[in-house]
Design a protein around this motif. Structure first.
Motif, PDB file in Angstrom:
ATOM      1  N   GLY A 129     144.340   1.691 -78.555  1.00 66.39           N
ATOM      2  CA  GLY A 129     144.285   1.935 -77.483  1.00 66.39           C
ATOM      3  C   GLY A 129     143.315   0.993 -76.580  1.00 66.39           C
ATOM      4  O   GLY A 129     143.725   0.271 -75.235  1.00 66.39           O
ATOM      5  N   VAL A 130     141.988   1.021 -76.610  1.00 73.42           N
ATOM      6  CA  VAL A 130     140.893   0.746 -75.116  1.00 73.42           C
ATOM      7  C   VAL A 130     141.173  -1.328 -75.871  1.00 73.42           C
ATOM      8  O   VAL A 130     141.029  -1.485 -74.678  1.00 73.42           O
ATOM      9  CB  VAL A 130     139.558   0.360 -75.804  1.00 73.42           C
ATOM     10  N   GLY A 131     141.475  -1.943 -77.051  1.00 72.65           N
ATOM     11  CA  GLY A 131     141.537  -3.247 -77.616  1.00 72.65           C
ATOM     12  C   GLY A 131     143.070  -3.637 -76.592  1.00 72.65           C
ATOM     13  O   GLY A 131     142.474  -4.345 -75.545  1.00 72.65           O
ATOM     14  N   ALA A 132     143.830  -3.517 -76.629  1.00 71.91           N
ATOM     15  CA  ALA A 132     145.272  -3.396 -76.152  1.00 71.91           C
ATOM     16  C   ALA A 132     145.179  -3.547 -74.661  1.00 71.91           C
ATOM     17  O   ALA A 132     145.439  -4.448 -74.278  1.00 71.91           O
ATOM     18  CB  ALA A 132     146.512  -2.480 -76.522  1.00 71.91           C
ATOM     19  N   GLY A 133     144.319  -2.357 -73.800  1.00 73.27           N
ATOM     20  CA  GLY A 133     144.583  -2.444 -72.652  1.00 73.27           C
ATOM     21  C   GLY A 133     143.468  -3.914 -72.036  1.00 73.27           C
ATOM     22  O   GLY A 133     143.885  -3.900 -71.039  1.00 73.27           O
ATOM     23  N   PHE A 134     142.360  -3.888 -73.622  1.00 73.26           N
ATOM     24  CA  PHE A 134     141.686  -4.858 -73.160  1.00 73.26           C
ATOM     25  C   PHE A 134     142.587  -6.547 -72.042  1.00 73.26           C
ATOM     26  O   PHE A 134     142.287  -6.946 -72.289  1.00 73.26           O
ATOM     27  CB  PHE A 134     140.449  -5.523 -73.469  1.00 73.26           C
ATOM     28  N   VAL A 135     143.053  -6.371 -73.404  1.00 71.05           N
ATOM     29  CA  VAL A 135     143.286  -8.012 -73.626  1.00 71.05           C
ATOM     30  C   VAL A 135     145.015  -7.875 -72.507  1.00 71.05           C
ATOM     31  O   VAL A 135     145.014  -9.311 -72.541  1.00 71.05           O
ATOM     32  CB  VAL A 135     144.526  -8.136 -75.240  1.00 71.05           C
ATOM     33  N   SER A 136     145.058  -7.092 -72.970  1.00 68.73           N
ATOM     34  CA  SER A 136     146.361  -7.111 -71.592  1.00 68.73           C
ATOM     35  C   SER A 136     145.825  -7.496 -69.508  1.00 68.73           C
ATOM     36  O   SER A 136     146.185  -7.705 -69.608  1.00 68.73           O
ATOM     37  CB  SER A 136     147.034  -5.757 -71.531  1.00 68.73           C
ATOM     38  N   ALA A 137     144.859  -6.547 -70.001  1.00 60.20           N
ATOM     39  CA  ALA A 137     144.195  -6.878 -68.171  1.00 60.20           C
ATOM     40  C   ALA A 137     143.641  -8.283 -68.752  1.00 60.20           C
ATOM     41  O   ALA A 137     144.100  -8.822 -67.708  1.00 60.20           O
ATOM     42  CB  ALA A 137     142.714  -6.364 -68.920  1.00 60.20           C
ATOM     43  N   LEU A 138     142.858  -9.033 -69.765  1.00 55.89           N
ATOM     44  CA  LEU A 138     143.257 -10.368 -69.624  1.00 55.89           C
ATOM     45  C   LEU A 138     143.899 -11.696 -69.175  1.00 55.89           C
ATOM     46  O   LEU A 138     143.797 -12.392 -68.778  1.00 55.89           O
ATOM     47  CB  LEU A 138     142.145 -10.659 -71.258  1.00 55.89           C
ATOM     48  N   ARG A 139     145.462 -10.839 -70.080  1.00 54.71           N
ATOM     49  CA  ARG A 139     146.633 -12.244 -69.866  1.00 54.71           C
ATOM     50  C   ARG A 139     147.512 -11.125 -69.466  1.00 54.71           C
ATOM     51  O   ARG A 139     148.605 -10.929 -69.407  1.00 54.71           O
ATOM     52  CB  ARG A 139     146.779 -11.240 -71.481  1.00 54.71           C
ATOM     53  N   ARG A 140     146.539 -10.356 -67.784  1.00 56.18           N
ATOM     54  CA  ARG A 140     147.977 -10.084 -66.912  1.00 56.18           C
ATOM     55  C   ARG A 140     148.728 -11.331 -66.407  1.00 56.18           C
ATOM     56  O   ARG A 140     148.588 -12.293 -66.553  1.00 56.18           O
ATOM     57  CB  ARG A 140     147.155  -9.689 -65.779  1.00 56.18           C
ATOM     58  N   ALA A 209     147.118   6.447 -78.223  1.00 52.43           N
ATOM     59  CA  ALA A 209     146.700   5.190 -77.902  1.00 52.43           C
ATOM     60  C   ALA A 209     146.956   4.083 -76.577  1.00 52.43           C
ATOM     61  O   ALA A 209     146.484   3.403 -75.816  1.00 52.43           O
ATOM     62  CB  ALA A 209     146.677   4.231 -78.949  1.00 52.43           C
ATOM     63  N   ALA A 210     148.469   5.073 -76.136  1.00 55.77           N
ATOM     64  CA  ALA A 210     148.983   4.128 -75.635  1.00 55.77           C
ATOM     65  C   ALA A 210     148.633   4.549 -74.169  1.00 55.77           C
ATOM     66  O   ALA A 210     147.981   4.046 -72.845  1.00 55.77           O
ATOM     67  CB  ALA A 210     150.655   4.669 -75.324  1.00 55.77           C
ATOM     68  N   VAL A 211     148.057   5.818 -73.982  1.00 57.15           N
ATOM     69  CA  VAL A 211     147.738   6.481 -72.457  1.00 57.15           C
ATOM     70  C   VAL A 211     145.961   5.528 -72.194  1.00 57.15           C
ATOM     71  O   VAL A 211     145.780   5.787 -71.876  1.00 57.15           O
ATOM     72  CB  VAL A 211     147.088   8.141 -72.875  1.00 57.15           C
ATOM     73  N   PHE A 212     145.438   5.578 -73.760  1.00 53.39           N
ATOM     74  CA  PHE A 212     143.949   4.851 -73.431  1.00 53.39           C
ATOM     75  C   PHE A 212     144.664   3.302 -73.434  1.00 53.39           C
ATOM     76  O   PHE A 212     143.921   2.863 -72.393  1.00 53.39           O
ATOM     77  CB  PHE A 212     143.283   4.942 -74.555  1.00 53.39           C
ATOM     78  N   PRO A 254     136.375   6.440 -66.160  1.00 53.51           N
ATOM     79  CA  PRO A 254     137.587   7.380 -67.018  1.00 53.51           C
ATOM     80  C   PRO A 254     137.039   7.098 -67.771  1.00 53.51           C
ATOM     81  O   PRO A 254     137.872   8.404 -68.924  1.00 53.51           O
ATOM     82  CB  PRO A 254     138.308   6.398 -65.863  1.00 53.51           C
ATOM     83  N   LEU A 255     137.660   6.365 -68.885  1.00 47.27           N
ATOM     84  CA  LEU A 255     137.836   6.154 -70.417  1.00 47.27           C
ATOM     85  C   LEU A 255     137.260   6.752 -71.181  1.00 47.27           C
ATOM     86  O   LEU A 255     137.159   7.315 -72.856  1.00 47.27           O
ATOM     87  CB  LEU A 255     137.350   4.621 -70.960  1.00 47.27           C
TER      88      LEU A 255
END
Length: 330
Positions: A129-140, A209-212, A254-255
């Protein structure tokens, strides 16, 4: 900081007392008569009255609640159906006449299953969850971001009972890629413990994980535009180092709060997951207690779930206050 810790601890105690009073009130609001359930269907009115007296149900409600609260801290003696005294050590959560054992013993024997399920699911939530959100933000805006966003959309939409049954059918019964879900003590056979819980971990972890992932992506994108992050980038830090050092900490509060709530809920019992996979944990115990009208066990599991949620939310608030001093000054 010490004043904030004391204030937060007192708030947690008040909330737990309020929840215990509410759960105890629901015990009496239920249409089922605990004395009838304890005595059995063949008892006549005189026998039910005797059982009610032995259980202390003929006393005022406030006196019974005070006795219950004292039992949580000092233990108490509970009368069996025939009047035989039963010692219930603190914290005494009552006696299950359906299981013929103290509620605390019933919960204790099943808690290792819930703890193992919660630990594995939490690892999946944090890594995925946190890893996917981190990578997604970097690769916006890039294909990676769109792919991960689709992943979070699916995870947020699917239900645990549907995904659990579907994957169990495909991966266990049809292909045999996964072992049949079950619990083996890690002290007896670590391999069997891992194999039996791997599929429940993945299912429970994926859905949560999807929510995170969605929250961590949104927080990262918000903090990335803060002045101190742009200053760090302007001084020559690479995007990855700047985000690991500054953006991640700014997006953490928030996390952490959501994580505290999630840990408390998982330890309180993953009701649906344990039922779907047939795991005899605290969640399955609560579901069975509802079906059997085992009111003392229902109240005990509710209090346990509330305890873990309140405690871990309080711990999360303390961590957030440490990360952001503005919180403890509010």
């Amino acid at each position: 900081m010490l004043a904030y810790v004391i204030r937060r601890a007192l708030q947690a105690v008040v909330v737990l007392l309020a929840i215990s009073a509410t759960a105890f009130a629901l015990f009496y609001a239920a249409p089922s008569d605990p004395a009838v359930i304890a005595c059995g269907p063949k008892c006549d009115a005189s026998q039910i009255a005797a059982v009610r007296e032995s259980m202390g149900l003929d006393e005022p409600v406030l006196a019974q609640y005070a006795d219950y609260v004292r039992g949580l801290f000092a233990g108490r003696t509970i009368a069996d159906v025939d009047g035989t005294p039963i010692a219930c050590d603190a914290p005494c959560l009552g006696y299950s006449y359906a299981l013929h054992e103290p509620v605390r013993a019933a919960i204790t024997s099943r808690f290792p299953v819930t703890l193992s399920l919660a630990a594995g699911a939490l690892a999946v939530i944090l890594v995925v969850g946190v890893g996917a959100g981190f990578v997604s933000a970097l690769r916006r805006g890039r294909p990676t971001d769109r792919l991960l966003s689709a992943f979070t959309l699916v995870g947020a939409s699917v239900q645990i009972f549907f995904l659990g049954y579907a994957l169990q059918y495909l991966l266990v019964y049809r292909t045999g890629w996964f072992a049949l879900p079950g619990y083996t003590s890690p002290g007896d056979d670590p391999g069997a413990w891992l194999a039996g819980l791997l599929l429940p971990w993945l299912v429970l972890g994926f859905v949560n994980a999807a929510v995170f992932a969605r929250l961590s992506r949104a927080q990262m994108l918000e903090v990335m535009h803060e002045g101190y992050v742009r200053t760090a980038r302007g001084k020559g830090l690479s995007p990855l180092r700047a985000h690991l050092r500054y953006t991640a900490r700014g997006a953490a509060p928030p996390l952490v709060q959501l994580l505290g709530l999630e840990v408390g809920a998982l330890l309180g019992g993953a009701f649906i997951t344990e039922t779907v996979f047939g795991l005899s944990g605290v969640g399955k115990l609560a579901v069975d207690a509802v079906v059997q009208n085992d009111l003392p066990t229902v109240v005990g599991t509710v209090l346990l779930a509330a305890f873990f949620v309140v405690v871990f939310v309080a711990v999360a608030d303390l961590v957030v206050a440490w990360l952001d001093p503005r919180v403890r000054l509010a």
